[in-house]
Motif scaffolding. Structure first.
Motif, PDB file in Angstrom:
ATOM      1  N   THR A  14     -27.386  57.854  -7.945  1.00 58.26           N
ATOM      2  CA  THR A  14     -28.217  56.647  -7.905  1.00 58.26           C
ATOM      3  C   THR A  14     -27.329  55.415  -7.740  1.00 58.26           C
ATOM      4  O   THR A  14     -26.261  55.327  -8.344  1.00 58.26           O
ATOM      5  CB  THR A  14     -29.038  56.535  -9.196  1.00 58.26           C
ATOM      6  OG1 THR A  14     -29.924  57.660  -9.283  1.00 58.26           O
ATOM      7  CG2 THR A  14     -29.857  55.263  -9.212  1.00 58.26           C
ATOM      8  N   ARG A  15     -27.789  54.517  -6.880  1.00 53.61           N
ATOM      9  CA  ARG A  15     -27.097  53.272  -6.523  1.00 53.61           C
ATOM     10  C   ARG A  15     -25.926  53.484  -5.565  1.00 53.61           C
ATOM     11  O   ARG A  15     -25.233  52.521  -5.215  1.00 53.61           O
ATOM     12  CB  ARG A  15     -26.612  52.510  -7.763  1.00 53.61           C
ATOM     13  CG  ARG A  15     -27.757  51.942  -8.604  1.00 53.61           C
ATOM     14  CD  ARG A  15     -27.227  51.154  -9.801  1.00 53.61           C
ATOM     15  NE  ARG A  15     -26.520  52.003 -10.733  1.00 53.61           N
ATOM     16  CZ  ARG A  15     -27.109  52.741 -11.657  1.00 53.61           C
ATOM     17  NH1 ARG A  15     -28.421  52.743 -11.762  1.00 53.61           N
ATOM     18  NH2 ARG A  15     -26.378  53.486 -12.490  1.00 53.61           N
ATOM     19  N   SER A  17     -24.270  54.962  -1.774  1.00 51.00           N
ATOM     20  CA  SER A  17     -24.534  54.648  -0.369  1.00 51.00           C
ATOM     21  C   SER A  17     -24.228  55.845   0.515  1.00 51.00           C
ATOM     22  O   SER A  17     -23.368  56.677   0.189  1.00 51.00           O
ATOM     23  CB  SER A  17     -23.669  53.463   0.086  1.00 51.00           C
ATOM     24  OG  SER A  17     -23.983  52.300  -0.622  1.00 51.00           O
ATOM     25  N   ARG A  67     -32.473  47.411   1.447  1.00 48.42           N
ATOM     26  CA  ARG A  67     -31.503  48.440   1.030  1.00 48.42           C
ATOM     27  C   ARG A  67     -30.985  49.244   2.223  1.00 48.42           C
ATOM     28  O   ARG A  67     -29.816  49.641   2.238  1.00 48.42           O
ATOM     29  CB  ARG A  67     -32.160  49.402   0.036  1.00 48.42           C
ATOM     30  CG  ARG A  67     -32.667  48.731  -1.238  1.00 48.42           C
ATOM     31  CD  ARG A  67     -33.131  49.771  -2.262  1.00 48.42           C
ATOM     32  NE  ARG A  67     -34.248  50.564  -1.772  1.00 48.42           N
ATOM     33  CZ  ARG A  67     -34.223  51.895  -1.672  1.00 48.42           C
ATOM     34  NH1 ARG A  67     -33.144  52.579  -2.021  1.00 48.42           N
ATOM     35  NH2 ARG A  67     -35.289  52.562  -1.222  1.00 48.42           N
ATOM     36  N   ASN A  84     -28.057  51.822   1.255  1.00 47.39           N
ATOM     37  CA  ASN A  84     -27.405  51.325   0.045  1.00 47.39           C
ATOM     38  C   ASN A  84     -28.376  51.351  -1.120  1.00 47.39           C
ATOM     39  O   ASN A  84     -29.587  51.468  -0.932  1.00 47.39           O
ATOM     40  CB  ASN A  84     -26.907  49.899   0.277  1.00 47.39           C
ATOM     41  CG  ASN A  84     -25.881  49.801   1.386  1.00 47.39           C
ATOM     42  OD1 ASN A  84     -25.099  50.722   1.626  1.00 47.39           O
ATOM     43  ND2 ASN A  84     -25.889  48.674   2.085  1.00 47.39           N
ATOM     44  N   SER A  85     -27.835  51.228  -2.312  1.00 49.14           N
ATOM     45  CA  SER A  85     -28.652  51.189  -3.534  1.00 49.14           C
ATOM     46  C   SER A  85     -29.666  52.337  -3.552  1.00 49.14           C
ATOM     47  O   SER A  85     -30.864  52.125  -3.816  1.00 49.14           O
ATOM     48  CB  SER A  85     -29.378  49.848  -3.633  1.00 49.14           C
ATOM     49  OG  SER A  85     -28.457  48.780  -3.658  1.00 49.14           O
ATOM     50  N   LYS A  87     -31.963  55.482  -4.437  1.00 51.42           N
ATOM     51  CA  LYS A  87     -32.754  55.844  -5.604  1.00 51.42           C
ATOM     52  C   LYS A  87     -33.157  57.326  -5.505  1.00 51.42           C
ATOM     53  O   LYS A  87     -33.220  57.867  -4.387  1.00 51.42           O
ATOM     54  CB  LYS A  87     -34.032  54.996  -5.648  1.00 51.42           C
ATOM     55  CG  LYS A  87     -33.800  53.504  -5.622  1.00 51.42           C
ATOM     56  CD  LYS A  87     -35.124  52.761  -5.531  1.00 51.42           C
ATOM     57  CE  LYS A  87     -34.920  51.255  -5.444  1.00 51.42           C
ATOM     58  NZ  LYS A  87     -36.222  50.532  -5.357  1.00 51.42           N
TER      59      LYS A  87
END
Length: 125
Positions: A14-15, A17, A67, A84-85, A87
């Motif tokens: 999580t978070r 890339s 994102r 990116n970021s 989830k």
């Protein structure tokens, strides 16, 4: 005939890339709108992003806006999806697609004429 091959998927926290690539072969995709879709288990394939023939217009689904970024390099006949970021809910098989009819954007599965085999993206919590 256009062949599309996705790469760059994998397992990420999580978070984190990832950058997906979609290499086209068979013919130039300069005159195609290109798109990314994803499909999670038990769900329908959903639109993620599309990019116009020139690359000057992009469209992103609300769920990924801010994102994810779609881009293309027509000289390399390749489309990218920078994610990116990430989830856990982004976990899915990601597909690249090519649409020969539209000029700026296409959001429906039925808009697209050619599809890749997909690449798995798994986001761990």
């Amino acid at each position: 005939q256009v062949q599309l091959a996705e790469s760059g998927g994998g397992l990420v926290q999580t978070r984190g890339s990832l950058r997906l690539s979609c290499a086209a072969s068979g013919r130039s995709v300069t005159n195609y709108v290109m798109g990314w879709f994803r499909q999670a288990p038990g769900k329908e394939r959903e639109f993620v992003a599309s990019i116009s023939r020139s690359g000057g217009t992009t469209l992103h689904a609300d769920s990924v806006k801010g994102r994810f970024t779609i881009s293309r390099d027509n000289a390399k006949n390749t489309v990218y999806l920078q994610m990116n970021s990430l989830k856990p809910e982004d976990t899915a098989v990601y597909y690249c697609a090519a649409d020969r009819a539209h000029y700026s954007a296409a959001v429906k599965v039925s808009d697209y004429d050619y599809w890749g085999q997909g690449t798995q993206v798994t986001v761990s919590s």
